[in-house]
Design an enzyme around this catalytic site. Structure first.
Site, PDB file in Angstrom:
ATOM      1  N   GLY A 148       0.909  -1.212   0.099  1.00 50.75           N
ATOM      2  CA  GLY A 148       0.108   0.075   0.114  1.00 50.75           C
ATOM      3  C   GLY A 148       0.965   1.307   0.050  1.00 50.75           C
ATOM      4  O   GLY A 148       2.054   1.254   0.345  1.00 50.75           O
ATOM      5  N   CYS A 149       0.443   2.322  -0.362  1.00 48.60           N
ATOM      6  CA  CYS A 149       0.929   3.614  -0.456  1.00 48.60           C
ATOM      7  C   CYS A 149       1.344   4.146   0.986  1.00 48.60           C
ATOM      8  O   CYS A 149       2.662   4.332   1.023  1.00 48.60           O
ATOM      9  CB  CYS A 149       0.238   4.700  -0.994  1.00 48.60           C
ATOM     10  SG  CYS A 149      -1.514   4.734  -0.746  1.00 48.60           S
ATOM     11  N   TYR A 150       0.599   4.103   1.851  1.00 50.66           N
ATOM     12  CA  TYR A 150       0.988   4.620   3.369  1.00 50.66           C
ATOM     13  C   TYR A 150       2.144   3.599   3.959  1.00 50.66           C
ATOM     14  O   TYR A 150       2.981   4.048   4.237  1.00 50.66           O
ATOM     15  CB  TYR A 150      -0.237   4.641   4.111  1.00 50.66           C
ATOM     16  CG  TYR A 150      -1.065   5.628   3.929  1.00 50.66           C
ATOM     17  CD1 TYR A 150      -0.834   6.975   4.190  1.00 50.66           C
ATOM     18  CD2 TYR A 150      -2.359   5.566   3.612  1.00 50.66           C
ATOM     19  CE1 TYR A 150      -1.710   8.072   3.908  1.00 50.66           C
ATOM     20  CE2 TYR A 150      -3.620   6.585   3.525  1.00 50.66           C
ATOM     21  CZ  TYR A 150      -3.102   7.794   3.610  1.00 50.66           C
ATOM     22  OH  TYR A 150      -3.780   8.850   3.284  1.00 50.66           O
TER      23      TYR A 150
END
Lengths: 340, 340, 340, 340
Positions: A148-150
């Protein structure tokens, strides 16, 4: 020439994959699919790419899709990938999945925040595609759970220090801020222009699904369970993500110690850039449209409070760029190919 | 009718004072000064207000200024107010100073981050103008040190809990984000449009001057020294400020306990609004152009980590609105007059 | 105290009406309706107004609605007003309709771009609510067709000159630019944040429905048919509208002549501000959150080409502000009440 | 490998040249100069490029500069190039000048809006670098006057039609809108974030210097003097430029006729893309970070009014991209090299 296909090419992450892959010199993008836009030219959906590609979005048909591809990117909402990917692997395809379906080791953690998993036996096969950390495992993987990006921002900032035991495993806080493209192309009031522009707020205070993803990886790296305090916020801008991470160092390390830890960990990692000058910390502006992750750090003198700052382009290093980086590593292509 | 003057009326805070005061029913704005624009109509500097005022910016002349005013707002860079204000007080004026010059009790704390103070004897006279907290003292004050914007968000979120001993005094972290108008109207590369738009970064990691201001107030409220971890960031938007504050509760308080603490503290405070619903936390959009401070809170179940969120308009509650609120309280006018 | 109701209060224009009317000293906003949010507090839909109103959105029931209101604002999509308004008029209500249903004199022009009209007999009763132009007729009206936002900018710039015969009636071009709130609160890809931000384009090149609205009014004012070239564009900002209008003057008028024409026409019109200084033309920034229409003009020396620039806030003077201005005029209240 | 140098590399256009040239496969960027940043690493000025180049900004010294370069880009304010370029040409360098100094044929037109020209004899040597129009002349040129950004949009839309006599030469109007980067990196109140964000206005109504540049080229193409009405506006966004151009066709041409004219003119021009579908006109979003010029067109049925829409990225096709395209053509490199 690697033959590549994308399942789900018209969301923002899918389109970013198209943008990167049509310029990738060792790849041929042979087929892209889209339920919503089947039969439509990709450039009718994304006119910006007009003149660069003639691809037409296709309905997904398993057999014809398999005939045309060696490597498959799945850029679909979670749940769909777990249905398709087992069959693709059976056909010998290598798969990079941009959803959360194969990011977890622990099925309970997955099911607690997503839904029942129907292909959990693949968890022992799938590799978490955080390239700078898991490069060796990625080389031999056939299935990648693209992070995921986070998590990409938070994990790249924390793992080097955790591995060296330089930070406490309790009381880690990540205050993260994302551009609106992170919310995707689906319409919603929160991402309606007039609601998001000149606005700023936290969201999912009571639990974002990237939190258990990060906790699983951090706990594994630390060898002890880590409970993260994670608060995501929505920035009034298109692209970019920045996490400000608050930790406590375990001894009176100097800034130089911190810097050495990062330099050592990332010395052969071309996409991580360090910002040792506290006067010039990372800015999402510096990473937009790149696959870089920029990391800064600061210890308040006389304290053990370490602030880490980590910035990426959420659609590139936070999604499609890292996915291509994973493909490069899997296929023995130089890691940076197509990503400069 | 209170006769009011503004020294330094053409910066963003000064102009916001003009905007508020010309609509204030119990005040007559008699004179405004500006070094840069002396002799120029205010509406030539701010055409948006054309038709609403005929005021012309004047050079500051002490005697003529004093003749026309009962209450004075000083919206100047720090250091200038400490020279002018003692004389204004001698003439019996009431003064609300928007700079940092009279926000501190401890001259060392001030001098460590600003410069030598030449009017420190006034520290025993000046009142820190955080209206919701110091209302009684403000009523009788002749000199107000109007709080900084960041401190307003952080202090209003923390003080009720600190007073009740509900949060630990160690490990308090404030991750704050401000719209660009907080940086003022002076030109700088960091606030050049193309540098700030579609950008996001932390700044002054190694020490923002609002940090000791907050630490002094927090320590006094807690009765014990508090060292704050404070990281400000620049948002790509004009107005608004939001602080996400990370604390630890001292016992297993429920969300309801937290809520009751805030409700009780703020029950007669018309400008604080509570956001108990974690699904809808504060958004700077909700406070723009208002004098409100919106506060949300969340405790992660099974932990003692309390997240507080506090949002204001940095030019209103964070500067000029609160200044007018202070004037209202000082002059016995209803607190909300001119601020709705 | 005038009792006022709003039918359709939760779109952007409806919410702006609420914002204005709850601060209007001679009005009591007694009831607001919303199909989508019936039973929901208005401040749950627009938290920004929390603390300012306790109104709850109601389902529209004709009888109860009529009991509570003297004046009605209809802020509905076109077609619905033509069904409700005849009944409201029968009950003696005064109605200001923000849709296009009662803006036209010529039913064919309306039906060509909207749909069949079922209440066209009311066209002889309804008054086009362009306040600065039709003030006398508005005074005695019971039904106002509140002008479109684009028409407000274009007509206020052209009518004074047309009436004096100072500009040619052929070759009038309006190049207009609108903030995104003009597209309303309904979700659409074009107004999804990432599509509209850092973007700019023309739209409805082949015919925007405001074009015939303008042509009808202009033709009537000129006494000869006028065909307008009108191209609207979407600006990446929330509020504001600016039209750049290209015309030809009929004689070698000077800038002073043009200015005198405007000054004479608008001398008792408090919401029109003139910008005779070509170095400082109107900016939408100057009119945001106001009911003003700012007008600039320039003649290229040695030519007869006159450029007019006209700016408003599309939600205020372009919709709800002008609607309240119309109400003020109809009810004999000072025109600016509630609008400063 | 062509050895290339840039004089003035730290403005926005200069930096964009660096970005393009370091990725250009047939070029070696050997030296960059900057007065303001002499001795500073380029990546300290533009951290976004950190990791991609080690270039250090140098003071400009004629001899050493000449030793290292075959082709020179001058990205300086006008007036400086006219002093340096004659000497560079004497040394046999090929020069692409991004200022206005060598865009004109007529020295009076230049001097009327800039200042006295000290190298006007070079006007017979310099070629106006509008690549799609002057490609043959560019091939043999040693000095290119790289077109202005506004002229690029307007000329590419008009020239094909002018050459075919399809549009009237009178009454041409260009309503142009530019992102803020067009104003450069120098600080000014108009480009201060809070002044330009959520704002929109026309500027230089009484004469922008790009207007005579366009008039000279248009007049030459048409064989008759053309007086253009040109109004530029400032968009609240970083990059992009769109011109909406109003013309009259000389006969009752259909949209297909217009389309054929453009298709024929631009058939071997890879950077011009046509938008014949009136439902989907050009958007600056589609051209950002590309060297494309997108052109749309529409004739209102029953009239002879032709609306043209032309969009570019002002820093790429409007400046540095076109400059590199010029270099490619001059050096016999494929036109698109380094620009995809």
């Amino acid at each position: 020439m690697v033959r590549v296909g994308i399942i789900g090419a018209t969301g923002y992450a899918g389109a970013e994959l198209v943008r990167i892959l049509i310029n990738h010199p060792e790849v041929k993008l042979t087929t892209i699919t889209s339920r919503q836009y089947a039969g439509v030219s990709f450039t009718d959906v994304y006119p910006a790419m007009s003149g660069l590609t003639d691809l037409v979005c296709e309905e997904f048909h398993f057999d014809t899709f398999c005939e045309k591809t060696d490597v498959v990117f799945t850029a679909l909402p979670h749940k769909l990938p777990m249905e398709i990917i087992p069959k693709l692997l059976n056909k010998g395809k290598k798969v990079i999945d941009l959803s959360a379906d194969f990011r977890f080791d622990n099925v309970d953690a997955y099911e607690a925040v997503y839904q029942a998993h129907t292909a959990k036996d693949l968890f022992k096969v799938s590799v978490y595609g955080l390239c700078e950390v898991n490069r060796d495992a990625i080389r031999h993987a056939s299935l990648i759970g693209n992070p995921g990006c986070y998590p990409t921002t938070v994990l790249l900032a924390l793992i080097p220090l955790l591995r060296e035991g330089m930070i406490e495993t309790t009381q880690i806080i990540a205050d993260s801020k994302s551009g609106v493209s992170g919310a995707g192309r689906s319409l919603a009031l929160a991402t309606h222009f007039c609601e998001a522009n000149e606005a700023f707020k936290a969201y999912k205070l009571d639990g974002h699904r990237h939190c258990p993803e990060m906790e699983e990886v951090l706990s594994k790296e630390a060898g002890t369970p880590i409970s993260l305090t994670f608060v995501p916020h929505l920035l009034p801008m298109n692209r970019g993500m920045l996490s400000t991470i608050y930790t406590t160092i375990t001894q009176d390390y100097s800034l130089t110690d911190i810097r050495h830890c990062f330099e050592s960990f990332y010395k052969d990692r071309p996409f991580v850039r360090l910002y040792p000058d506290v006067k010039r910390p990372p800015d999402v502006k510096y990473v937009q449209y790149t696959n870089n992750c920029d990391i800064g750090f600061y210890v308040k003198p006389g304290t053990r409070r370490l602030v880490l700052i980590s910035a990426i382009d959420n659609l590139v290093k936070g999604a499609s760029g890292q996915a291509v980086q994973n493909m490069n590593i899997m296929m023995g292509i130089d890691e940076t190919t197509g990503l400069r």
